[in-house]
Design a protein around this motif. Structure first.
Motif, PDB file in Angstrom:
ATOM      1  N   VAL A 136       0.518  -1.270   0.718  1.00  0.00           N
ATOM      2  CA  VAL A 136       0.058  -0.209   0.118  1.00  0.00           C
ATOM      3  C   VAL A 136       0.655   1.279  -0.058  1.00  0.00           C
ATOM      4  O   VAL A 136       0.665   2.592  -0.798  1.00  0.00           O
ATOM      5  N   ALA A 137       2.009   1.060   0.541  1.00  0.00           N
ATOM      6  CA  ALA A 137       2.235   2.466   1.303  1.00  0.00           C
ATOM      7  C   ALA A 137       3.785   2.530  -0.373  1.00  0.00           C
ATOM      8  O   ALA A 137       3.770   3.680  -1.217  1.00  0.00           O
ATOM      9  N   GLY A 138       3.876   1.174  -1.047  1.00  0.00           N
ATOM     10  CA  GLY A 138       4.056   1.442  -1.933  1.00  0.00           C
ATOM     11  C   GLY A 138       3.670   2.813  -3.550  1.00  0.00           C
ATOM     12  O   GLY A 138       3.793   2.735  -4.113  1.00  0.00           O
ATOM     13  N   LEU A 139       2.731   1.611  -3.227  1.00  0.00           N
ATOM     14  CA  LEU A 139       1.433   2.052  -4.675  1.00  0.00           C
ATOM     15  C   LEU A 139       1.463   3.532  -4.170  1.00  0.00           C
ATOM     16  O   LEU A 139       1.335   4.307  -5.347  1.00  0.00           O
ATOM     17  N   ALA A 140       1.233   3.902  -2.627  1.00  0.00           N
ATOM     18  CA  ALA A 140       0.889   5.632  -2.550  1.00  0.00           C
ATOM     19  C   ALA A 140       1.619   6.046  -2.907  1.00  0.00           C
ATOM     20  O   ALA A 140       1.911   7.588  -3.589  1.00  0.00           O
ATOM     21  N   ALA A 141       3.136   5.684  -3.461  1.00  0.00           N
ATOM     22  CA  ALA A 141       4.447   5.751  -3.478  1.00  0.00           C
ATOM     23  C   ALA A 141       4.302   6.952  -5.070  1.00  0.00           C
ATOM     24  O   ALA A 141       5.282   7.355  -5.616  1.00  0.00           O
ATOM     25  N   ALA A 142       3.934   5.783  -5.341  1.00  0.00           N
ATOM     26  CA  ALA A 142       4.117   5.781  -7.395  1.00  0.00           C
ATOM     27  C   ALA A 142       3.179   6.641  -7.396  1.00  0.00           C
ATOM     28  O   ALA A 142       2.862   7.335  -8.123  1.00  0.00           O
ATOM     29  N   ALA A 143       1.601   6.471  -6.718  1.00  0.00           N
ATOM     30  CA  ALA A 143       0.848   7.966  -6.814  1.00  0.00           C
ATOM     31  C   ALA A 143       1.072   9.112  -7.436  1.00  0.00           C
ATOM     32  O   ALA A 143       1.137   9.723  -7.868  1.00  0.00           O
ATOM     33  N   VAL A 144       2.174   9.849  -5.671  1.00  0.00           N
ATOM     34  CA  VAL A 144       2.611  11.297  -5.872  1.00  0.00           C
ATOM     35  C   VAL A 144       3.661  11.031  -6.841  1.00  0.00           C
ATOM     36  O   VAL A 144       3.727  12.513  -7.085  1.00  0.00           O
ATOM     37  N   ILE A 145       4.079  10.671  -7.048  1.00  0.00           N
ATOM     38  CA  ILE A 145       5.235  10.254  -8.041  1.00  0.00           C
ATOM     39  C   ILE A 145       5.275  10.932  -8.612  1.00  0.00           C
ATOM     40  O   ILE A 145       5.007  11.035 -10.391  1.00  0.00           O
ATOM     41  N   ALA A 146       3.632   9.490  -9.560  1.00  0.00           N
ATOM     42  CA  ALA A 146       3.052  10.214 -11.297  1.00  0.00           C
ATOM     43  C   ALA A 146       2.442  11.093 -11.123  1.00  0.00           C
ATOM     44  O   ALA A 146       2.308  12.537 -11.917  1.00  0.00           O
ATOM     45  N   ALA A 147       2.211  12.151  -9.627  1.00  0.00           N
ATOM     46  CA  ALA A 147       1.109  12.955  -9.582  1.00  0.00           C
ATOM     47  C   ALA A 147       2.581  14.453  -9.968  1.00  0.00           C
ATOM     48  O   ALA A 147       1.740  15.533 -10.966  1.00  0.00           O
ATOM     49  N   ALA A 148       3.383  14.208  -9.516  1.00  0.00           N
ATOM     50  CA  ALA A 148       4.221  14.923  -9.513  1.00  0.00           C
ATOM     51  C   ALA A 148       4.983  15.385 -10.838  1.00  0.00           C
ATOM     52  O   ALA A 148       5.165  16.352 -11.480  1.00  0.00           O
ATOM     53  N   ARG A 149       4.994  13.590 -11.452  1.00  0.00           N
ATOM     54  CA  ARG A 149       5.040  14.209 -13.391  1.00  0.00           C
ATOM     55  C   ARG A 149       4.260  15.085 -13.932  1.00  0.00           C
ATOM     56  O   ARG A 149       4.276  15.227 -15.085  1.00  0.00           O
ATOM     57  N   TYR A 150       3.370  14.182 -13.826  1.00  0.00           N
ATOM     58  CA  TYR A 150       1.893  14.543 -14.329  1.00  0.00           C
ATOM     59  C   TYR A 150       2.117  16.316 -14.573  1.00  0.00           C
ATOM     60  O   TYR A 150       2.139  17.413 -15.179  1.00  0.00           O
ATOM     61  N   VAL A 151       2.312  16.669 -12.908  1.00  0.00           N
ATOM     62  CA  VAL A 151       2.570  18.046 -13.319  1.00  0.00           C
ATOM     63  C   VAL A 151       3.513  18.567 -13.897  1.00  0.00           C
ATOM     64  O   VAL A 151       4.023  19.651 -14.491  1.00  0.00           O
ATOM     65  N   ALA A 152       4.721  18.191 -13.621  1.00  0.00           N
ATOM     66  CA  ALA A 152       5.585  18.961 -14.408  1.00  0.00           C
ATOM     67  C   ALA A 152       5.544  18.985 -15.912  1.00  0.00           C
ATOM     68  O   ALA A 152       5.943  19.432 -16.497  1.00  0.00           O
ATOM     69  N   VAL A 153       4.536  17.791 -16.541  1.00  0.00           N
ATOM     70  CA  VAL A 153       4.171  17.963 -17.649  1.00  0.00           C
ATOM     71  C   VAL A 153       3.277  19.207 -18.409  1.00  0.00           C
ATOM     72  O   VAL A 153       3.268  19.480 -19.277  1.00  0.00           O
ATOM     73  N   ARG A 154       2.672  19.110 -17.892  1.00  0.00           N
ATOM     74  CA  ARG A 154       1.763  20.088 -18.020  1.00  0.00           C
ATOM     75  C   ARG A 154       2.352  21.438 -17.759  1.00  0.00           C
ATOM     76  O   ARG A 154       2.116  22.461 -19.181  1.00  0.00           O
ATOM     77  N   ALA A 155       3.382  21.366 -16.660  1.00  0.00           N
ATOM     78  CA  ALA A 155       4.113  23.126 -16.592  1.00  0.00           C
ATOM     79  C   ALA A 155       4.810  22.964 -18.222  1.00  0.00           C
ATOM     80  O   ALA A 155       4.973  23.982 -18.748  1.00  0.00           O
ATOM     81  N   ASP A 156       5.235  21.993 -18.809  1.00  0.00           N
ATOM     82  CA  ASP A 156       6.330  21.805 -20.044  1.00  0.00           C
ATOM     83  C   ASP A 156       5.475  22.148 -21.070  1.00  0.00           C
ATOM     84  O   ASP A 156       5.697  22.793 -21.973  1.00  0.00           O
ATOM     85  N   ARG A 157       4.562  21.982 -21.220  1.00  0.00           N
ATOM     86  CA  ARG A 157       3.242  21.992 -22.479  1.00  0.00           C
ATOM     87  C   ARG A 157       2.726  23.606 -22.867  1.00  0.00           C
ATOM     88  O   ARG A 157       2.818  23.179 -24.050  1.00  0.00           O
ATOM     89  N   SER A 158       2.432  23.761 -21.170  1.00  0.00           N
ATOM     90  CA  SER A 158       2.280  24.924 -21.655  1.00  0.00           C
ATOM     91  C   SER A 158       3.172  26.262 -21.993  1.00  0.00           C
ATOM     92  O   SER A 158       3.624  26.779 -22.528  1.00  0.00           O
ATOM     93  N   GLY A 159       4.664  25.968 -21.886  1.00  0.00           N
ATOM     94  CA  GLY A 159       5.717  26.353 -22.462  1.00  0.00           C
ATOM     95  C   GLY A 159       6.237  26.347 -23.755  1.00  0.00           C
ATOM     96  O   GLY A 159       6.624  27.511 -24.389  1.00  0.00           O
ATOM     97  N   SER A 160       5.533  24.895 -23.906  1.00  0.00           N
ATOM     98  CA  SER A 160       5.743  24.212 -25.446  1.00  0.00           C
ATOM     99  C   SER A 160       4.993  23.570 -25.480  1.00  0.00           C
ATOM    100  O   SER A 160       4.889  22.011 -25.830  1.00  0.00           O
ATOM    101  N   ALA A 161       4.041  23.722 -26.581  1.00  0.00           N
ATOM    102  CA  ALA A 161       3.003  23.337 -26.687  1.00  0.00           C
ATOM    103  C   ALA A 161       3.778  21.941 -27.392  1.00  0.00           C
ATOM    104  O   ALA A 161       4.452  22.131 -28.336  1.00  0.00           O
ATOM    105  N   GLY A 162       2.755  20.919 -27.471  1.00  0.00           N
ATOM    106  CA  GLY A 162       3.374  19.055 -27.866  1.00  0.00           C
ATOM    107  C   GLY A 162       4.381  18.796 -27.246  1.00  0.00           C
ATOM    108  O   GLY A 162       4.919  17.759 -27.636  1.00  0.00           O
ATOM    109  N   ALA A 163       4.967  19.492 -26.733  1.00  0.00           N
ATOM    110  CA  ALA A 163       6.525  18.846 -25.124  1.00  0.00           C
ATOM    111  C   ALA A 163       5.898  17.911 -24.430  1.00  0.00           C
ATOM    112  O   ALA A 163       6.806  17.090 -23.676  1.00  0.00           O
ATOM    113  N   GLY A 164       4.358  18.223 -24.214  1.00  0.00           N
ATOM    114  CA  GLY A 164       4.292  17.140 -22.976  1.00  0.00           C
ATOM    115  C   GLY A 164       3.776  15.390 -23.399  1.00  0.00           C
ATOM    116  O   GLY A 164       4.036  15.196 -24.494  1.00  0.00           O
ATOM    117  N   ASP A 165       3.806  14.575 -22.987  1.00  0.00           N
ATOM    118  CA  ASP A 165       3.966  13.134 -22.335  1.00  0.00           C
ATOM    119  C   ASP A 165       2.179  12.455 -21.854  1.00  0.00           C
ATOM    120  O   ASP A 165       2.769  12.761 -20.968  1.00  0.00           O
TER     121      ASP A 165
END
Length: 452
Positions: free
Chosen positions: A183-212
């Motif tokens: 359970v702790a590992g899945l929660a940590a994986a969800a936190v890392i995935a959320a951080a990655r999603y936020v970083a991708v969205r911020a990168d996409r706002s700076g350059s269109a199409g750069a997000g994953d």
């Protein structure tokens, strides 16, 4: 002195037509002066396709009322010195970036360490656990917040490293500790995935199409899995309950992917500036009107939707083969839970086997079918000894029927009745998968205990 009669010509430049009148003794190239086209980069032809000389006189080549077609060549690609395009090396060299291989090796090593710690059954060395946990945590943060060229590899390996870091920190030694570590590992994986999603969205706002767009799928998958596992832990439910619920939700996720993958803003569908007349909009700022939709924007949006659908299909197709063996192994044949596990397996086979009929793309067509093949093999393996032969014969008959049906389908045979029947059976598999999963997880016994 009498002046020569002017020669009237019709000049076609693409879809544009110009009517001009020239002196018969003038050069034909004078036609291009008013069009701002260089003579050396154009080709002049008449209606018969005969090439005309721009430096010769008009009267020597054309009669009054003739037609001149101006062919303008398309601009060639402007490259760097030496005639090589800026992205030519990357187009020719299709080798994946080095970061993808390094991240994959790191994720596999982290998974191996996690399996060793989970199955060892004894306390691990303190220094080794700390070093491994810190390394996995730094790698997960680097994947989530860094800007690697291998964006998909970073999106996938980041949650895996986060899960490994949490499991190494817990270092379980018994069954309760293992469940807490998961359970702790899945929660940590969800936190890392959320951080990655936020970083991708911020990168996409700076350059269109750069997000994953795989980051969104990873966030939903890890969050849903962590939520189901956490609810099972808090309610003290068996471990098989969480696995059964996830397997039952896989057909629903696969069915909802085509509709949820494509996200179109409301302002592109409805002119909010004209239809927005509510009490709050009277005093608020007037919404902006529809913007111009370009072809590049549509192509980019559809490409992102295809990537999201492909990633979601892969995740949904991996859930039944990975988790269904736990449900089959924990069920007792002849009981309510055993019949529920059998119904869950049947629903998964129907939903994943009939769903790809109308899917588009190799991933959407073949990943669910491969999952069905693995699920059938697992069902034969975990079946009781007295039913194993009968189930194997049924699977073989099904395979022969599918192979026989593939021949007329390849020749173009279609049937509306058969298609509607397949749609109905697929819908039953999708709708009944989650109730069957709850029965296989022991929901009936739980309700019986609560009401008694």
């Amino acid at each position: 002195m009498a002046h020569a009669t002017l020669t009237r010509l019709a000049v076609h430049v693409g879809a544009q037509r110009l009517d001009v009148a020239l002196d018969p003794d003038a050069e034909l190239g004078d036609v291009l002066d008013g069009l701002a086209l260089p003579l050396g980069q154009t080709m002049l032809v008449d209606s018969a396709g005969r090439r005309l000389d721009g430096r010769a006189s008009v009267g020597s080549q054309l009669e009054d009322g003739g037609v001149v077609h101006v062919a303008v060549p398309a601009p060639g690609p402007r490259g760097r010195r030496g005639g090589r395009l800026p992205g030519h090396e990357e187009a020719v060299r299709r080798r994946p970036p080095v970061e993808a291989g390094l991240l994959a090796v790191g994720a596999v090593a982290a998974l191996v360490a996690t399996v060793v710690v989970m199955t060892s059954g004894r306390a691990s060395s303190g220094a080794g656990v700390v070093v491994g946990a810190v390394g996995c945590l730094l790698g997960a943060l680097g994947c989530a917040l860094g800007r690697a060229r291998a964006q998909t590899a970073a999106t996938v390996c980041g949650p895996v490293l986060g899960l490994a870091a949490a499991v190494l920190v817990v270092a379980p030694t018994d069954d309760a500790g293992r469940r807490l570590a998961v359970v702790a590992g899945l929660a940590a994986a969800a936190v890392i995935a959320a951080a990655r999603y936020v970083a991708v969205r911020a990168d996409r706002s700076g350059s269109a199409g750069a997000g994953d767009d795989v980051a969104g799928v990873a966030l939903v998958a890890t969050s849903a899995t962590a939520a189901v596992a956490l609810v099972g832990l808090l309610l003290a439910l068996p471990v098989v309950a969480s696995a059964a619920v996830l397997v039952g939700a896989a057909p629903l996720a696969l069915r909802a992917l085509p509709q949820s993958a494509l996200s179109v803003p409301d302002e592109q569908l409805v002119d909010l500036a004209r239809v927005s007349r509510t009490a709050t909009s009277v005093r608020g700022p007037r919404p902006k009107g529809l913007g111009r939709v370009s072809t590049a924007q549509v192509v980019r949006t559809v490409a992102f939707a295809e990537r999201r659908k492909a990633a979601g299909t892969v995740v949904a197709s991996l859930v039944p083969p990975l988790l269904l063996p736990a449900v089959l192994a924990s069920s007792t044949p002849g009981t309510v839970g055993g019949w529920g596990a059998l119904a869950l397996t049947s629903c998964v086979v129907l939903a994943f086997g009939l769903g790809p009929r109308t899917a588009r793309g190799a991933v959407a067509r073949w990943w669910p079918r491969a999952a069905v093949a693995v699920v059938l093999l697992e069902a034969v393996t975990w079946a009781p000894a007295d039913l194993r032969t009968l189930l194997a014969a049924a699977v073989l008959a099904l395979a022969v029927g599918v192979a026989a049906l593939a021949v007329p389908l390849a020749r173009g045979w279609t049937s509306v009745v058969a298609s509607r029947l397949a749609d109905g059976v697929e819908g039953l598999g999708v709708v009944l998968a989650l109730p069957a999963a709850l029965v296989a997880a022991g929901a009936v016994e739980l309700l019986r205990q609560v009401t008694s």
